[in-house]
Design a protein around this motif. Sequence first.
Motif, PDB file in Angstrom:
ATOM      1  N   GLU A  61     -70.281 -55.103  -2.287  1.00 34.96           N
ATOM      2  CA  GLU A  61     -69.317 -55.009  -3.379  1.00 34.96           C
ATOM      3  C   GLU A  61     -67.890 -55.024  -2.853  1.00 34.96           C
ATOM      4  OE1 GLU A  61     -70.372 -51.504  -5.468  1.00 34.96           O
ATOM      5  OE2 GLU A  61     -72.092 -52.411  -6.486  1.00 34.96           O
ATOM      6  N   THR A  62     -67.672 -54.382  -1.711  1.00 35.63           N
ATOM      7  CA  THR A  62     -66.336 -54.376  -1.119  1.00 35.63           C
ATOM      8  C   THR A  62     -65.908 -55.781  -0.741  1.00 35.63           C
ATOM      9  OG1 THR A  62     -66.652 -52.147  -0.249  1.00 35.63           O
ATOM     10  CG2 THR A  62     -64.915 -53.477   0.763  1.00 35.63           C
ATOM     11  N   VAL A  63     -66.827 -56.542  -0.151  1.00 33.96           N
ATOM     12  CA  VAL A  63     -66.521 -57.927   0.214  1.00 33.96           C
ATOM     13  C   VAL A  63     -66.158 -58.728  -1.017  1.00 33.96           C
ATOM     14  CG1 VAL A  63     -67.496 -60.058   1.108  1.00 33.96           C
ATOM     15  CG2 VAL A  63     -67.940 -57.920   2.282  1.00 33.96           C
ATOM     16  N   ALA A  64     -66.918 -58.552  -2.100  1.00 31.96           N
ATOM     17  CA  ALA A  64     -66.683 -59.334  -3.310  1.00 31.96           C
ATOM     18  C   ALA A  64     -65.373 -58.966  -3.980  1.00 31.96           C
ATOM     19  CB  ALA A  64     -67.836 -59.123  -4.295  1.00 31.96           C
ATOM     20  N   GLU A  65     -65.070 -57.665  -4.041  1.00 38.20           N
ATOM     21  CA  GLU A  65     -63.912 -57.212  -4.799  1.00 38.20           C
ATOM     22  C   GLU A  65     -62.612 -57.345  -4.021  1.00 38.20           C
ATOM     23  OE1 GLU A  65     -64.822 -53.258  -5.906  1.00 38.20           O
ATOM     24  OE2 GLU A  65     -66.446 -53.817  -7.268  1.00 38.20           O
ATOM     25  N   GLN A  66     -62.663 -57.115  -2.710  1.00 34.94           N
ATOM     26  CA  GLN A  66     -61.441 -57.081  -1.931  1.00 34.94           C
ATOM     27  C   GLN A  66     -61.238 -58.313  -1.077  1.00 34.94           C
ATOM     28  OE1 GLN A  66     -61.286 -53.451   0.291  1.00 34.94           O
ATOM     29  NE2 GLN A  66     -61.679 -52.161  -1.475  1.00 34.94           N
ATOM     30  N   GLU A  90     -70.282 -64.642  -7.452  1.00 31.95           N
ATOM     31  CA  GLU A  90     -68.996 -64.083  -7.035  1.00 31.95           C
ATOM     32  C   GLU A  90     -69.039 -63.543  -5.602  1.00 31.95           C
ATOM     33  OE1 GLU A  90     -68.227 -61.235 -10.053  1.00 31.95           O
ATOM     34  OE2 GLU A  90     -67.462 -62.692 -11.494  1.00 31.95           O
ATOM     35  N   VAL A  91     -70.114 -62.822  -5.253  1.00 30.02           N
ATOM     36  CA  VAL A  91     -70.227 -62.293  -3.892  1.00 30.02           C
ATOM     37  C   VAL A  91     -70.403 -63.444  -2.900  1.00 30.02           C
ATOM     38  CG1 VAL A  91     -71.556 -60.808  -2.348  1.00 30.02           C
ATOM     39  CG2 VAL A  91     -71.191 -60.119  -4.724  1.00 30.02           C
ATOM     40  N   LEU A  92     -71.209 -64.423  -3.281  1.00 31.56           N
ATOM     41  CA  LEU A  92     -71.415 -65.602  -2.432  1.00 31.56           C
ATOM     42  C   LEU A  92     -70.094 -66.307  -2.154  1.00 31.56           C
ATOM     43  CD1 LEU A  92     -73.097 -67.756  -1.016  1.00 31.56           C
ATOM     44  CD2 LEU A  92     -73.625 -68.731  -3.263  1.00 31.56           C
ATOM     45  N   ASP A  93     -69.266 -66.474  -3.171  1.00 29.09           N
ATOM     46  CA  ASP A  93     -67.968 -67.127  -2.979  1.00 29.09           C
ATOM     47  C   ASP A  93     -67.086 -66.338  -2.015  1.00 29.09           C
ATOM     48  OD1 ASP A  93     -68.607 -69.228  -4.645  1.00 29.09           O
ATOM     49  OD2 ASP A  93     -67.641 -68.364  -6.412  1.00 29.09           O
ATOM     50  N   ALA A  94     -67.117 -64.998  -2.142  1.00 33.53           N
ATOM     51  CA  ALA A  94     -66.313 -64.161  -1.248  1.00 33.53           C
ATOM     52  C   ALA A  94     -66.800 -64.281   0.194  1.00 33.53           C
ATOM     53  CB  ALA A  94     -66.366 -62.703  -1.707  1.00 33.53           C
ATOM     54  N   LEU A  95     -68.117 -64.284   0.377  1.00 29.98           N
ATOM     55  CA  LEU A  95     -68.675 -64.420   1.722  1.00 29.98           C
ATOM     56  C   LEU A  95     -68.383 -65.801   2.299  1.00 29.98           C
ATOM     57  CD1 LEU A  95     -72.135 -62.664   1.249  1.00 29.98           C
ATOM     58  CD2 LEU A  95     -70.132 -61.782   2.444  1.00 29.98           C
ATOM     59  N   GLN A  96     -68.392 -66.816   1.447  1.00 30.07           N
ATOM     60  CA  GLN A  96     -68.074 -68.167   1.913  1.00 30.07           C
ATOM     61  C   GLN A  96     -66.637 -68.230   2.427  1.00 30.07           C
ATOM     62  OE1 GLN A  96     -69.335 -72.113   0.025  1.00 30.07           O
ATOM     63  NE2 GLN A  96     -67.284 -71.871  -0.804  1.00 30.07           N
ATOM     64  N   LEU A 141     -64.843 -65.728   3.616  1.00 26.75           N
ATOM     65  CA  LEU A 141     -64.781 -64.992   4.879  1.00 26.75           C
ATOM     66  C   LEU A 141     -65.326 -65.834   6.030  1.00 26.75           C
ATOM     67  CD1 LEU A 141     -65.883 -61.360   3.943  1.00 26.75           C
ATOM     68  CD2 LEU A 141     -63.644 -62.090   4.755  1.00 26.75           C
ATOM     69  N   THR A 142     -66.414 -66.547   5.761  1.00 26.52           N
ATOM     70  CA  THR A 142     -67.023 -67.379   6.802  1.00 26.52           C
ATOM     71  C   THR A 142     -66.110 -68.540   7.166  1.00 26.52           C
ATOM     72  OG1 THR A 142     -69.206 -66.803   5.910  1.00 26.52           O
ATOM     73  CG2 THR A 142     -69.097 -68.654   7.438  1.00 26.52           C
ATOM     74  N   ARG A 143     -65.482 -69.146   6.174  1.00 25.17           N
ATOM     75  CA  ARG A 143     -64.522 -70.221   6.458  1.00 25.17           C
ATOM     76  C   ARG A 143     -63.366 -69.702   7.308  1.00 25.17           C
ATOM     77  NH1 ARG A 143     -63.822 -73.375   0.616  1.00 25.17           N
ATOM     78  NH2 ARG A 143     -65.770 -74.574   0.705  1.00 25.17           N
ATOM     79  N   LEU A 144     -62.923 -68.481   7.009  1.00 23.28           N
ATOM     80  CA  LEU A 144     -61.834 -67.889   7.784  1.00 23.28           C
ATOM     81  C   LEU A 144     -62.257 -67.662   9.231  1.00 23.28           C
ATOM     82  CD1 LEU A 144     -58.997 -66.709   7.861  1.00 23.28           C
ATOM     83  CD2 LEU A 144     -59.948 -64.529   7.075  1.00 23.28           C
ATOM     84  N   ALA A 145     -63.503 -67.228   9.426  1.00 25.31           N
ATOM     85  CA  ALA A 145     -64.013 -67.026  10.784  1.00 25.31           C
ATOM     86  C   ALA A 145     -64.032 -68.343  11.551  1.00 25.31           C
ATOM     87  CB  ALA A 145     -65.418 -66.423  10.729  1.00 25.31           C
ATOM     88  N   VAL A 146     -64.447 -69.410  10.882  1.00 22.35           N
ATOM     89  CA  VAL A 146     -64.483 -70.733  11.520  1.00 22.35           C
ATOM     90  C   VAL A 146     -63.066 -71.204  11.838  1.00 22.35           C
ATOM     91  CG1 VAL A 146     -65.067 -73.162  11.172  1.00 22.35           C
ATOM     92  CG2 VAL A 146     -66.675 -71.380  10.459  1.00 22.35           C
ATOM     93  N   ARG A 188     -64.034 -76.574   5.394  1.00 20.95           N
ATOM     94  CA  ARG A 188     -64.561 -76.803   4.050  1.00 20.95           C
ATOM     95  C   ARG A 188     -66.051 -76.460   4.002  1.00 20.95           C
ATOM     96  NH1 ARG A 188     -64.998 -81.646   2.498  1.00 20.95           N
ATOM     97  NH2 ARG A 188     -64.704 -81.261   0.271  1.00 20.95           N
ATOM     98  N   LEU A 189     -66.478 -75.662   4.947  1.00 19.72           N
ATOM     99  CA  LEU A 189     -67.881 -75.278   5.059  1.00 19.72           C
ATOM    100  C   LEU A 189     -68.420 -74.728   3.740  1.00 19.72           C
ATOM    101  CD1 LEU A 189     -69.550 -73.305   7.888  1.00 19.72           C
ATOM    102  CD2 LEU A 189     -69.492 -72.249   5.626  1.00 19.72           C
ATOM    103  N   MET A 190     -69.679 -75.043   3.469  1.00 18.92           N
ATOM    104  CA  MET A 190     -70.329 -74.512   2.275  1.00 18.92           C
ATOM    105  C   MET A 190     -71.432 -73.544   2.677  1.00 18.92           C
ATOM    106  SD  MET A 190     -72.238 -76.446  -0.879  1.00 18.92           S
ATOM    107  CE  MET A 190     -70.704 -77.236  -1.322  1.00 18.92           C
ATOM    108  N   LEU A 191     -71.430 -72.387   2.036  1.00 20.44           N
ATOM    109  CA  LEU A 191     -72.454 -71.373   2.270  1.00 20.44           C
ATOM    110  C   LEU A 191     -73.339 -71.269   1.036  1.00 20.44           C
ATOM    111  CD1 LEU A 191     -73.711 -68.966   3.813  1.00 20.44           C
ATOM    112  CD2 LEU A 191     -71.940 -67.519   2.769  1.00 20.44           C
ATOM    113  N   ASP A 192     -74.646 -71.306   1.253  1.00 22.50           N
ATOM    114  CA  ASP A 192     -75.598 -71.106   0.164  1.00 22.50           C
ATOM    115  C   ASP A 192     -76.530 -69.966   0.549  1.00 22.50           C
ATOM    116  OD1 ASP A 192     -76.923 -71.386  -2.201  1.00 22.50           O
ATOM    117  OD2 ASP A 192     -77.912 -73.282  -1.714  1.00 22.50           O
ATOM    118  N   ILE A 193     -76.861 -69.130  -0.416  1.00 30.56           N
ATOM    119  CA  ILE A 193     -77.761 -68.005  -0.182  1.00 30.56           C
ATOM    120  C   ILE A 193     -78.840 -68.019  -1.256  1.00 30.56           C
ATOM    121  CG2 ILE A 193     -77.976 -65.486  -0.080  1.00 30.56           C
ATOM    122  CD1 ILE A 193     -75.129 -65.342   0.942  1.00 30.56           C
TER     123      ILE A 193
END
Length: 202
Positions: free
Chosen positions: A21-26, A104-110, A112-117, A126-131
Amino acid sequence: MTTEAAAHDAAQPEAAEEAVETVAEQGVESEGVPSPTETAAPAEAPDDEDRLVEEGEIAGDYLEQLLDVLDFDGDIDLDVDGDRAVVSIDGGDDLSKLVGRKGEVLDALQELTRLAVQQATGDRSRLMLDIARWRADRRDRLARLGTEVANRVAEKGGREALDPMTPFERKIVHDAVAAVDGVVSESEGVEPKRHVVVIKTS
């Protein structure tokens, strides 16, 4: 099992859910979640497919750490689709918690992952994350919707507007409409209410 151990095990799902929830909201890393800035320093970027493969590998390493911290199980699959790397997580229990309401959580994690890359390569990703196949299933539903609306407009005439969608979702609908004769599609409106309109051409 001791009372202390049982209490620890019972608290794990709640702690994981709070972290998600923290990842999604913040849109920032939760306590213990690897920061995108902890990835390797930028290196010289390879070309085209090699670069996308590298993006996927960096993302896979980052997500593996994140899943471990959040205490989620899942198989990570890396692929390249056109001009973007694709990372999929599947096979674990309760992965829907990492998708969230309307993704919404998936978008937030995506993001974060793009930022890591980006931190590791120095280039915007432009990486795409699917869960749990959420995006894949969404793609199939949107393609069917685009085809159904296009056929309906081709038969009855006029125009039909769809609900607001993201740019990626609109592209899926546009591609589906383009495969039907006698209709065209356009995007109208301003984000976040921009939507697809299907129009009969003749």
